[in-house]
Design a protein around this motif. Structure first.
Motif, PDB file in Angstrom:
ATOM      1  N   PHE A   8       0.850  -1.184   0.000  1.00  0.00           N
ATOM      2  CA  PHE A   8       0.000   0.000   0.000  1.00  0.00           C
ATOM      3  C   PHE A   8       0.886   1.233   0.000  1.00  0.00           C
ATOM      4  N   LEU A   9       0.687   2.103  -0.980  1.00  0.00           N
ATOM      5  CA  LEU A   9       1.444   3.351  -1.113  1.00  0.00           C
ATOM      6  C   LEU A   9       0.482   4.508  -0.863  1.00  0.00           C
ATOM      7  N   PRO A  10       0.305   4.922   0.392  1.00  0.00           N
ATOM      8  CA  PRO A  10      -0.759   5.883   0.720  1.00  0.00           C
ATOM      9  C   PRO A  10      -0.571   7.268   0.136  1.00  0.00           C
ATOM     10  N   THR A  11       0.660   7.670  -0.115  1.00  0.00           N
ATOM     11  CA  THR A  11       0.913   9.036  -0.600  1.00  0.00           C
ATOM     12  C   THR A  11       1.566   9.023  -1.979  1.00  0.00           C
ATOM     13  N   LEU A  12       1.232   8.035  -2.790  1.00  0.00           N
ATOM     14  CA  LEU A  12       1.847   7.951  -4.117  1.00  0.00           C
ATOM     15  C   LEU A  12       1.602   9.196  -4.965  1.00  0.00           C
ATOM     16  N   PRO A  13       0.368   9.737  -5.068  1.00  0.00           N
ATOM     17  CA  PRO A  13       0.167  10.922  -5.919  1.00  0.00           C
ATOM     18  C   PRO A  13       0.975  12.131  -5.461  1.00  0.00           C
ATOM     19  N   THR A  14       0.977  12.410  -4.156  1.00  0.00           N
ATOM     20  CA  THR A  14       1.725  13.574  -3.677  1.00  0.00           C
ATOM     21  C   THR A  14       3.228  13.363  -3.787  1.00  0.00           C
ATOM     22  N   ASP A  15       3.696  12.145  -3.554  1.00  0.00           N
ATOM     23  CA  ASP A  15       5.125  11.862  -3.710  1.00  0.00           C
ATOM     24  C   ASP A  15       5.548  12.015  -5.165  1.00  0.00           C
ATOM     25  N   ARG A  16       4.701  11.591  -6.085  1.00  0.00           N
ATOM     26  CA  ARG A  16       5.016  11.747  -7.511  1.00  0.00           C
ATOM     27  C   ARG A  16       5.106  13.216  -7.876  1.00  0.00           C
ATOM     28  N   ILE A  17       4.197  14.025  -7.340  1.00  0.00           N
ATOM     29  CA  ILE A  17       4.199  15.459  -7.652  1.00  0.00           C
ATOM     30  C   ILE A  17       5.446  16.127  -7.100  1.00  0.00           C
ATOM     31  N   ARG A  18       5.848  15.756  -5.881  1.00  0.00           N
ATOM     32  CA  ARG A  18       7.049  16.369  -5.296  1.00  0.00           C
ATOM     33  C   ARG A  18       8.299  16.004  -6.093  1.00  0.00           C
ATOM     34  N   ARG A  19       8.384  14.759  -6.563  1.00  0.00           N
ATOM     35  CA  ARG A  19       9.552  14.388  -7.358  1.00  0.00           C
ATOM     36  C   ARG A  19       9.568  15.113  -8.697  1.00  0.00           C
ATOM     37  N   ALA A  20       8.391  15.368  -9.247  1.00  0.00           N
ATOM     38  CA  ALA A  20       8.323  16.063 -10.542  1.00  0.00           C
ATOM     39  C   ALA A  20       8.567  17.561 -10.402  1.00  0.00           C
ATOM     40  N   ASP A  21       8.210  18.147  -9.274  1.00  0.00           N
ATOM     41  CA  ASP A  21       8.359  19.594  -9.057  1.00  0.00           C
ATOM     42  C   ASP A  21       9.185  19.808  -7.791  1.00  0.00           C
ATOM     43  N   GLN A  22      10.488  19.973  -7.970  1.00  0.00           N
ATOM     44  CA  GLN A  22      11.386  20.141  -6.827  1.00  0.00           C
ATOM     45  C   GLN A  22      11.249  21.513  -6.175  1.00  0.00           C
ATOM     46  N   SER A  23      10.501  22.448  -6.789  1.00  0.00           N
ATOM     47  CA  SER A  23      10.366  23.793  -6.231  1.00  0.00           C
ATOM     48  C   SER A  23       9.390  23.847  -5.061  1.00  0.00           C
ATOM     49  N   ILE A  24       8.580  22.798  -4.872  1.00  0.00           N
ATOM     50  CA  ILE A  24       7.634  22.784  -3.747  1.00  0.00           C
ATOM     51  C   ILE A  24       8.406  22.574  -2.455  1.00  0.00           C
ATOM     52  N   PRO A  25       8.324  23.497  -1.510  1.00  0.00           N
ATOM     53  CA  PRO A  25       9.072  23.332  -0.240  1.00  0.00           C
ATOM     54  C   PRO A  25       8.644  22.065   0.492  1.00  0.00           C
ATOM     55  N   ALA A  26       9.599  21.426   1.145  1.00  0.00           N
ATOM     56  CA  ALA A  26       9.327  20.163   1.829  1.00  0.00           C
ATOM     57  C   ALA A  26       8.336  20.328   2.969  1.00  0.00           C
ATOM     58  N   GLU A  27       8.310  21.512   3.613  1.00  0.00           N
ATOM     59  CA  GLU A  27       7.426  21.705   4.760  1.00  0.00           C
ATOM     60  C   GLU A  27       6.022  22.161   4.355  1.00  0.00           C
ATOM     61  N   THR A  28       5.795  22.479   3.092  1.00  0.00           N
ATOM     62  CA  THR A  28       4.488  22.954   2.634  1.00  0.00           C
ATOM     63  C   THR A  28       3.501  21.798   2.535  1.00  0.00           C
ATOM     64  N   PRO A  29       2.307  21.907   3.141  1.00  0.00           N
ATOM     65  CA  PRO A  29       1.306  20.846   2.995  1.00  0.00           C
ATOM     66  C   PRO A  29       0.809  20.775   1.554  1.00  0.00           C
ATOM     67  N   LEU A  30       0.729  19.563   1.026  1.00  0.00           N
ATOM     68  CA  LEU A  30       0.371  19.349  -0.373  1.00  0.00           C
ATOM     69  C   LEU A  30      -0.826  18.408  -0.437  1.00  0.00           C
ATOM     70  N   VAL A  31      -1.814  18.761  -1.249  1.00  0.00           N
ATOM     71  CA  VAL A  31      -2.988  17.921  -1.449  1.00  0.00           C
ATOM     72  C   VAL A  31      -3.276  17.836  -2.941  1.00  0.00           C
ATOM     73  N   VAL A  32      -3.932  16.758  -3.333  1.00  0.00           N
ATOM     74  CA  VAL A  32      -4.363  16.549  -4.711  1.00  0.00           C
ATOM     75  C   VAL A  32      -5.876  16.681  -4.755  1.00  0.00           C
ATOM     76  N   VAL A  33      -6.362  17.462  -5.716  1.00  0.00           N
ATOM     77  CA  VAL A  33      -7.777  17.786  -5.800  1.00  0.00           C
ATOM     78  C   VAL A  33      -8.391  17.105  -7.013  1.00  0.00           C
ATOM     79  N   ALA A  34      -9.438  16.321  -6.780  1.00  0.00           N
ATOM     80  CA  ALA A  34     -10.217  15.711  -7.868  1.00  0.00           C
ATOM     81  C   ALA A  34     -11.525  16.475  -8.007  1.00  0.00           C
ATOM     82  N   ARG A  35     -12.104  16.387  -9.192  1.00  0.00           N
ATOM     83  CA  ARG A  35     -13.332  17.131  -9.410  1.00  0.00           C
ATOM     84  C   ARG A  35     -14.296  16.329 -10.267  1.00  0.00           C
ATOM     85  N   SER A  36     -15.564  16.584 -10.017  1.00  0.00           N
ATOM     86  CA  SER A  36     -16.629  16.003 -10.819  1.00  0.00           C
ATOM     87  C   SER A  36     -17.696  17.076 -10.969  1.00  0.00           C
ATOM     88  N   GLY A  37     -17.731  17.694 -12.139  1.00  0.00           N
ATOM     89  CA  GLY A  37     -18.604  18.849 -12.335  1.00  0.00           C
ATOM     90  C   GLY A  37     -18.103  20.018 -11.514  1.00  0.00           C
TER      91      GLY A  37
END
Length: 504
Positions: A8-37
């Motif tokens: 189980f990889l509970p933070t896979l989406p956020t970990d992927r985003i941090r690896r892709a964008d190194q400019s995001i500070p490590a201490e900044t809280p990060l969330v992924v937003v999904a939408r439907s309508g």
């Protein structure tokens, strides 16, 4: 009995985003937003956001109101699936022949017949989790008799790893929450409304009323979790993997028949490897049985191999592990790890010295479960415990010993042991020393040999020194001892004495 690992990889989406964008500070809280309508909710949160009370399913507007400077990123399921696929293919090459994705945040693999190559189930799980952590991916892994049980345990437990003994699955999952069952969120909410809290409570309920209200899905998932219904794992494959197959019109089961067709598959696989100039390092035999179950065997080699006879022998040695059940309908042989095969001229004693090839011996030991096979190689370091390293038994000769005019002991301890000494500072050898409860009087001594710390590796060794002495006691035994420090300046060491090795 199959043994299934769920990762189980509970933070896979956020970990992927941090690896892709190194400019995001490590201490900044990060969330992924999904939408439907017009509806927007959190589909993933990192550790920083979770500590602030944010959770999956929370409305995005509420999360922004609760946490200032919250980093919101739109969900990208395709990118998450691609990252999960890469991790799954890596696990395929490292751990088991039968591995597949368990979207959106998991990997599942059948490790029966492959865990011994990793030192057993406990070592395998801890090594797996540690390697994911080294990649910056928090992970939890559980192993049980069924896919459903391992899935639920990996997502409900707080520990990083959990091993459920064979036959203990029912007891292990009885107290798991309903969310551990692979059901839709709507079904889980409805079951909670009816008063169900645990898997055990749901399993003890008569099946007919549940089926009448919710359909057959609940019963199917429970049967899969408890092992009443088989749930085969369809192994993932990538186009680069070289694989050969043989299907049978009539199921086979005799060991002699399996060996005959296995030899033909090995010959066919080696022809394809030879055409590409490759040698195999890891070979997986997948056995498809008529009862819709899969069994797998893995054989590894210490270096790239393209020899048909040797590969056939390695696989034939493990045929006894195959359980044909009611019959085998298909055999698949895949080269899951390959490397370029360098053709070398065979040495001849007439013109040159023949070298002993230990690769075959290492292959036999490794496939029997002896997973810690290594040899020691020299390293250019003046510090004794850093002057050797463990390398592969078939690794090329590399490295040189650090030049020294002082003799070295034949036995070097893993860690220096503290001893009691009477000696005149700063440069005199001990008069006597006590080691392991026995006092030894020094008759002869040679030294000191001063060894300086490697300040370029550790700043704490900027002024560190050791003074080594070779001493001989009244019985003729010789020891290699040292004093930490130069005997004058406390910054150079503690001035305590240690024994570091013994001479023949």
């Amino acid at each position: 009995m199959a043994r299934v690992v769920s990762v189980f990889l509970p933070t896979l989406p956020t970990d992927r985003i941090r690896r892709a964008d190194q400019s995001i500070p490590a201490e900044t809280p990060l969330v992924v937003v999904a939408r439907s309508g017009s509806k927007r909710w959190l589909s993933a949160v990192d550790a920083n956001a979770a500590k602030l009370g944010l959770h999956v399913g929370m409305a995005a507007a509420k999360a922004q109101a609760l946490v200032q400077h919250l980093q919101l990123v739109d969900a990208d399921p395709a990118a998450d699936l691609a990252a999960l696929k890469r991790l799954t293919l890596w696990a395929l090459s490292q751990y088991s022949p039968v591995v597949t994705m368990d979207p959106p945040d998991g990997i599942v693999m059948d490790t029966e017949g492959a865990d011994h190559l990793q030192g057993g189930e406990t070592h395998m799980l801890s090594g797996l989790v540690n390697r994911f952590r080294a990649r910056g991916l928090p992970a939890r892994a559980a192993i049980a008799d069924t896919w459903g049980a391992a899935f639920g345990l990996a997502r409900a437990m707080t520990a990083e790893t959990k091993v459920i003994p064979i036959g203990k699955t029912a007891d292990a999952v009885a107290r798991l929450p309903l969310s551990s069952i692979r059901l839709s969120p709507e079904t889980i909410v409805s079951l909670r409304t009816l008063g169900f809290k645990t898997v055990g409570e749901l399993a003890a309920t008569p099946r007919a009323p549940l089926t009448l209200r919710f359909g057959p899905e609940i019963g199917r998932r429970l049967d899969q979790m408890f092992g009443r219904v088989a749930e085969p794992i369809d192994p993932i494959r990538c186009p680069e993997i070289i694989e050969v197959h043989r299907a049978f019109a009539e199921p086979i089961g005799a060991a002699e028949t399996i060996g005959k067709y296995l030899s033909r598959l090995v010959a066919k696989l080696c022809l394809e490897l030879q055409a590409k100039g490759l040698g195999v390092r890891r070979t997986d035999l997948i056995i498809h049985r008529v009862d819709n179950t899969i069994q797998a065997l893995r054989a590894g080699t210490a270096k790239p191999v393209g020899d048909v006879i040797w590969l056939t022998k390695l696989l034939h040695d493990r045929i006894e592990k195959i359980d044909p059940g009611f019959g085998i309908e298909k055999l698949s042989l895949a080269a899951t790890m390959v490397e370029p095969l360098d053709d070398k001229q065979i040495a001849s004693s007439l013109v040159e010295d023949a070298t002993v090839d230990v690769g075959a011996f290492v292959d036999v030991l490794g496939n029997r479960g002896t997973f810690r096979i290594y040899r020691l190689a020299p390293v250019a370091s003046d510090v004794p415990e850093r002057s050797v390293q463990r390398v592969s038994p078939v690794a090329a000769e590399a490295g040189q010993t650090w030049p020294t005019v002082w003799p070295r002991p034949v036995r070097l301890m893993d860690r220096p042991e503290l001893i009691e000494v009477m000696a005149l500072l700063p440069d005199h050898p001990p008069v006597w020393f006590t080691w392991r409860g026995k006092r030894r009087r020094v008759k002869r001594a040679d030294g000191p040999e001063r060894i300086f710390g490697e300040w370029w590796q550790r700043t704490s060794e900027w002024a560190a020194v050791r003074d080594y002495f070779t001493v001989e006691d009244e019985t003729g035994e010789r020891y290699w001892i040292f004093r930490s420090g130069d005997g004058v300046d406390p910054e150079t060491g503690s001035h305590r004495w240690f024994i570091h090795g013994t001479f023949a």
